[in-house]
Design a protein around this motif. Structure first.
Motif: not given
Length: 378
Positions: A6-8, A87-88, A94-95, A116-117
């Motif tokens: 599903x889309x973010x 990068x931060x 993008x979590x 990661x998720x």
């Protein structure tokens, strides 16, 4: 890894995108010179919809905004040696997991895959063979793969991701399969880059074999340096075999497209072939090093034998010289005795003194010659 997710949900705008407050300008104060713009590590950034490139961007902010405005689209962002702030920014948008960001900042990671998720973090080691210096150069590539984005962080000159992007953009059907297609194309490019390295190392080993039999003086050092390159190459290839195995195990679980699974199996086959060649190289280098050590020992033995023969010949010459010196010394001694200027010498008035002296000198010389001849000094 899911291909269709599903889309973010829409995210709040980052601070960099918010409207700045107006600032009153003081007319009687000279404006400060503008600070130079920070270096951007964005090599390429684009939005794709159903396998078609819709737009390209030069910075992260515009890319983030464009992705939010296009539900169902996919962002592919390529970075080269980004700083921590960039990068931060990616992590907020993008979590991304902090541990993955930390690895991407520090680099020098071994090939691996972490989930990661709904985001995959993949570390790859690229390699290329430099013909001019006959060395292997290694690069490091970090790939973040999410439901609607792919972020590549490159540390090094290889691989050529621009070529991967052009290839995928020319194949709409492949690119329409989503972020997994991009990941597999990148992995395929990295593994394909191993083939020239294998060929270059094979050529170097052939040259070393010729140098070993030719007696090159620095061949042992070259064998050691090449062995280090082969070991480093093995450290890049072997973990990626486990990486491909992990992707294959999760393919059914996360509904990866069957066509992509076929690509993954082909990549795994190429990795296995490269790993087998590396084992052959290591065994060959061990054998070559043993042969080189044996040849060096043989040459040293031959040199020692030659030195021993020279020493023996010198000893024989010394014996001959010493023998003849002793033979000549006896008559000289007799002549020296009778050459002294004394008035009272018992043999001076003897009628047979001179013949007796000659006979004595001859007898002593012949006797010494016989002794030295018997001892084989002469």
């Amino acid at each position: 890894m899911a291909t269709f997710l599903p889309s973010r949900p829409s995210r709040p705008l980052l601070g960099a995108l918010r409207q700045r407050r107006a600032v009153d300008v003081v007319p009687d104060v000279a404006p400060r010179p503008a600070a130079p713009a920070p270096r951007s590590s964005v090599v390429a950034a684009a939005i794709y919809d159903d396998g078609i490139r819709t737009a390209g961007y030069d910075n992260l902010a515009e890319t983030f905004s464009a992705l939010r405005s296009r539900p169902g689209g996919m962002a592919w962002i390529g970075l080269e040696r980004p700083d921590e702030s960039e990068l931060t920014s990616l992590a907020r948008e993008f979590d991304l997991h902090p541990l993955a960001i930390e690895d991407a900042i520090q680099a020098h990671q071994r090939p691996k895959i972490e989930r990661y998720g709904d985001t995959l973090f993949v570390v790859l080691r690229a390699a290329r063979y430099l013909d001019d210096v006959e060395e292997v150069e290694f690069g490091e590539l970090h790939v973040f793969v999410g439901p609607d984005f792919v972020v590549t962080v490159r540390h090094g000159a290889s691989p050529d991701l621009a070529a991967v992007r052009r290839q995928l953009e020319s194949d709409r059907e492949m690119l329409s399969r989503g972020p997994e297609a991009v990941l597999y194309a990148i992995l395929d490019s990295v593994v394909d880059g191993y083939a020239p390295v294998v060929a270059g190392l094979d050529h170097d080993i052939d040259e070393i074999e010729s140098d070993v039999w030719g007696g090159a003086p620095d061949v042992s050092r070259r064998i050691y340096e090449l062995s280090r390159e082969v070991i480093d190459f093995q450290r890049a290839v072997r973990p990626e075999q486990s990486l491909c195995a992990s992707l294959a195990k999760g393919a059914d679980k996360y509904g990866v497209d069957p066509e992509l699974q076929a690509y993954l199996r082909d990549i795994a086959d190429h990795l296995t072939e490269a790993a087998d060649r590396i084992e052959v190289f290591r065994a060959a280098l061990r054998d070559i090093l043993t042969v080189a050590a044996t040849l060096v020992a043989q040459r040293q033995n031959e040199e020692m034998k030659h030195l021993s023969e020279v020493s023996i010949r010198q000893g024989e010459e010394v014996k001959k010289i010493s023998g003849w010196a002793a033979i000549l010394f006896a008559p000289t001694l007799v002549g020296t005795v009778y050459g002294m200027n004394f008035d009272v010498m018992p043999e001076l008035d003897w009628a047979y003194g001179y013949p007796a002296a000659l006979v004595a000198m001859l007898a002593v010389s012949v006797g010494l010659f016989g002794v030295f001849r018997w001892k084989r000094w002469i």
